[in-house]
Design a protein around this motif. Sequence first.
Motif, PDB file in Angstrom:
ATOM      1  N   PRO A  93       6.736  61.482 -73.705  1.00 60.93           N
ATOM      2  CA  PRO A  93       6.949  60.473 -72.252  1.00 60.93           C
ATOM      3  C   PRO A  93       8.213  60.809 -72.126  1.00 60.93           C
ATOM      4  O   PRO A  93       8.987  61.992 -72.454  1.00 60.93           O
ATOM      5  N   LEU A  94       8.217  60.390 -70.844  1.00 61.21           N
ATOM      6  CA  LEU A  94       9.472  60.719 -69.775  1.00 61.21           C
ATOM      7  C   LEU A  94      10.156  59.742 -70.615  1.00 61.21           C
ATOM      8  O   LEU A  94      10.148  58.843 -71.332  1.00 61.21           O
ATOM      9  N   GLN A  95      12.399  60.534 -70.961  1.00 56.77           N
ATOM     10  CA  GLN A  95      12.644  59.922 -71.183  1.00 56.77           C
ATOM     11  C   GLN A  95      13.589  58.208 -70.153  1.00 56.77           C
ATOM     12  O   GLN A  95      13.662  59.029 -69.239  1.00 56.77           O
ATOM     13  N   ALA A  96      13.234  57.049 -70.756  1.00 57.72           N
ATOM     14  CA  ALA A  96      13.651  56.016 -70.051  1.00 57.72           C
ATOM     15  C   ALA A  96      15.209  55.460 -70.231  1.00 57.72           C
ATOM     16  O   ALA A  96      16.053  56.205 -70.853  1.00 57.72           O
ATOM     17  N   GLN A  97      15.554  54.794 -69.131  1.00 61.85           N
ATOM     18  CA  GLN A  97      16.537  54.663 -68.716  1.00 61.85           C
ATOM     19  C   GLN A  97      16.943  53.038 -69.653  1.00 61.85           C
ATOM     20  O   GLN A  97      16.019  51.939 -69.890  1.00 61.85           O
ATOM     21  N   ALA A  98      18.006  52.740 -69.976  1.00 62.69           N
ATOM     22  CA  ALA A  98      18.170  51.753 -71.089  1.00 62.69           C
ATOM     23  C   ALA A  98      18.549  50.685 -70.440  1.00 62.69           C
ATOM     24  O   ALA A  98      19.610  51.007 -69.477  1.00 62.69           O
ATOM     25  N   GLU A 131       5.961  64.159 -86.397  1.00 61.89           N
ATOM     26  CA  GLU A 131       7.953  64.583 -86.036  1.00 61.89           C
ATOM     27  C   GLU A 131       8.101  64.463 -84.815  1.00 61.89           C
ATOM     28  O   GLU A 131       8.957  64.016 -84.031  1.00 61.89           O
ATOM     29  N   TYR A 132       8.017  65.434 -83.648  1.00 57.58           N
ATOM     30  CA  TYR A 132       7.616  65.555 -82.663  1.00 57.58           C
ATOM     31  C   TYR A 132       7.527  64.063 -81.896  1.00 57.58           C
ATOM     32  O   TYR A 132       8.801  64.519 -81.229  1.00 57.58           O
ATOM     33  N   LEU A 133       6.633  63.535 -81.721  1.00 57.40           N
ATOM     34  CA  LEU A 133       6.528  62.681 -81.288  1.00 57.40           C
ATOM     35  C   LEU A 133       7.764  61.708 -81.895  1.00 57.40           C
ATOM     36  O   LEU A 133       8.087  61.069 -80.533  1.00 57.40           O
ATOM     37  N   VAL A 134       8.176  60.982 -82.614  1.00 61.04           N
ATOM     38  CA  VAL A 134       9.623  60.483 -83.299  1.00 61.04           C
ATOM     39  C   VAL A 134      11.242  61.102 -82.145  1.00 61.04           C
ATOM     40  O   VAL A 134      11.323  60.004 -81.762  1.00 61.04           O
ATOM     41  N   TYR A 135      11.289  62.102 -82.132  1.00 64.54           N
ATOM     42  CA  TYR A 135      11.990  62.871 -81.580  1.00 64.54           C
ATOM     43  C   TYR A 135      11.508  62.311 -79.695  1.00 64.54           C
ATOM     44  O   TYR A 135      12.756  61.357 -78.547  1.00 64.54           O
ATOM     45  N   LYS A 136      10.410  62.320 -79.154  1.00 63.60           N
ATOM     46  CA  LYS A 136      10.475  61.940 -78.181  1.00 63.60           C
ATOM     47  C   LYS A 136      10.506  60.068 -77.589  1.00 63.60           C
ATOM     48  O   LYS A 136      11.190  59.359 -76.542  1.00 63.60           O
ATOM     49  N   LEU A 137      10.771  59.226 -79.811  1.00 61.28           N
ATOM     50  CA  LEU A 137      10.232  58.168 -79.268  1.00 61.28           C
ATOM     51  C   LEU A 137      11.241  57.800 -78.795  1.00 61.28           C
ATOM     52  O   LEU A 137      12.489  57.011 -78.844  1.00 61.28           O
ATOM     53  N   TYR A 138      12.362  58.707 -79.471  1.00 62.48           N
ATOM     54  CA  TYR A 138      14.308  58.087 -79.697  1.00 62.48           C
ATOM     55  C   TYR A 138      14.724  58.373 -78.764  1.00 62.48           C
ATOM     56  O   TYR A 138      15.926  57.966 -78.040  1.00 62.48           O
ATOM     57  N   ASN A 139      14.646  59.418 -77.589  1.00 61.62           N
ATOM     58  CA  ASN A 139      15.035  59.180 -76.155  1.00 61.62           C
ATOM     59  C   ASN A 139      15.155  58.963 -75.563  1.00 61.62           C
ATOM     60  O   ASN A 139      15.493  58.200 -74.571  1.00 61.62           O
ATOM     61  N   ILE A 140      13.558  57.758 -75.612  1.00 65.71           N
ATOM     62  CA  ILE A 140      13.497  56.389 -74.808  1.00 65.71           C
ATOM     63  C   ILE A 140      14.205  55.614 -75.380  1.00 65.71           C
ATOM     64  O   ILE A 140      15.207  54.462 -74.268  1.00 65.71           O
ATOM     65  N   VAL A 141      14.904  55.729 -76.863  1.00 65.14           N
ATOM     66  CA  VAL A 141      15.616  54.523 -77.366  1.00 65.14           C
ATOM     67  C   VAL A 141      17.552  54.617 -76.802  1.00 65.14           C
ATOM     68  O   VAL A 141      18.078  53.877 -76.626  1.00 65.14           O
ATOM     69  N   ASP A 142      17.388  56.133 -76.756  1.00 63.12           N
ATOM     70  CA  ASP A 142      18.915  56.616 -76.368  1.00 63.12           C
ATOM     71  C   ASP A 142      18.564  58.039 -75.834  1.00 63.12           C
ATOM     72  O   ASP A 142      18.404  58.790 -76.272  1.00 63.12           O
ATOM     73  N   GLU A 143      18.907  58.004 -74.452  1.00 64.37           N
ATOM     74  CA  GLU A 143      19.308  59.535 -74.132  1.00 64.37           C
ATOM     75  C   GLU A 143      20.573  60.175 -74.321  1.00 64.37           C
ATOM     76  O   GLU A 143      19.859  61.272 -74.516  1.00 64.37           O
TER      77      GLU A 143
END
Length: 374
Positions: A27-32, A151-163
């Motif tokens: 996913p794209l990195q979402a803004q908080a 595991e790669y997708l977990v990193y992308k998950l956290y990119n959403i949680v915190d840029e």
Amino acid sequence: MSKKSLAGMMLGVVVCHFNLLFIGCPPLQAQAPIPYTQSLPAQPEENPLFASDDVFEFKLAFNYKELMNDRGEKRGYHKATLTYPDKSGAPIQVNLKVMARGNRRRNPAVCRFPPLMLNFSRKSTPHTVFEKVNKLKLVTHCIGEDLIIREYLVYKLYNIVDERSFRVRLCQIAYTDMKGRRNPETRYGFLIEDDKEMAKRNQGKLIPKARVVRMDRTDAYTMAKLALFQYMIGNTDWSVPFRHNIKLISPDTIVAPFPVPYDFDYAGIVGAPYALPPPELGIKSARQRLYRGYSFSDKTYREVINFFNIHRADIYKVYTGCDLLDKKYRKQTVAYLDDFYKTINNPKAFRNSIVKVGQRNQEKYVVVTGLEKE
């Protein structure tokens, strides 16, 4: 919060969700939607290597036998070449050194193929995609490519949680033996941004591991999001004071640092067969969630729950929108995330599973044997 602000946040989520429909996996990195407790300067331009979500294909050649036999504590670097196509399809070759890395995954009994450290020379990378890097971690296929994607997708998950988090790039690597004794082997893997580069990109510096920092001495909002994120993915394999799978970043010595997680192979959402929880925690499976954070204020809890609810569609889309995952795993993961959202949106369940456990953790934290020796 004003109605105007809330409407703006929800519009941002809708736009982000619409964009995600056109992306294969990450996913794209979402803004908080809620400001960080500490305001930081604007981030510099992203490294082009991590600015794209396209799968990066390259060939990595090295002495296979020599590298595979050098997986002990006193291992060294080995000569290698990396070849990838430029925009026109012409091959670009870069000389580098590679070394087996990691802790558990470096063990041949756990992983047939170890994770690697790629060490580039600045002299050999100008005008290449690696011109802004020195060292890169490469997470390899270990015992299966499905675990790599997860595991790669977990990193992308956290990119959403915190840029302010590690950037990653999914790759398809053709491993080639320089001696020609083995046929090339093409596997998925992913590159992880160097920790110093990550800190620099976020206008900060890494806090040395020798400086002990408790969870309650970090930025509260960021720490609460991280702790709840680890609970969401079923990960107990982390520690702030022992700096186990956690980096601490701070722009100066006065501002409270913010934590950045990495290494998620032990998370229940990944499902690695070797990921067994330590006996001290009293859980039977990595998929059994256990909150490992401290206690936070009611205001912080409300903000964090609000954040996860606003970004619920983005979080689910990481999995439902990835064609590289099999249908069974996607269905299991959606159900796993459903359970998380049931917990955080049920006041009684949230108090029992998070608030009370956090209070106990703050009074007497269960330390996992071996972390203090790392």
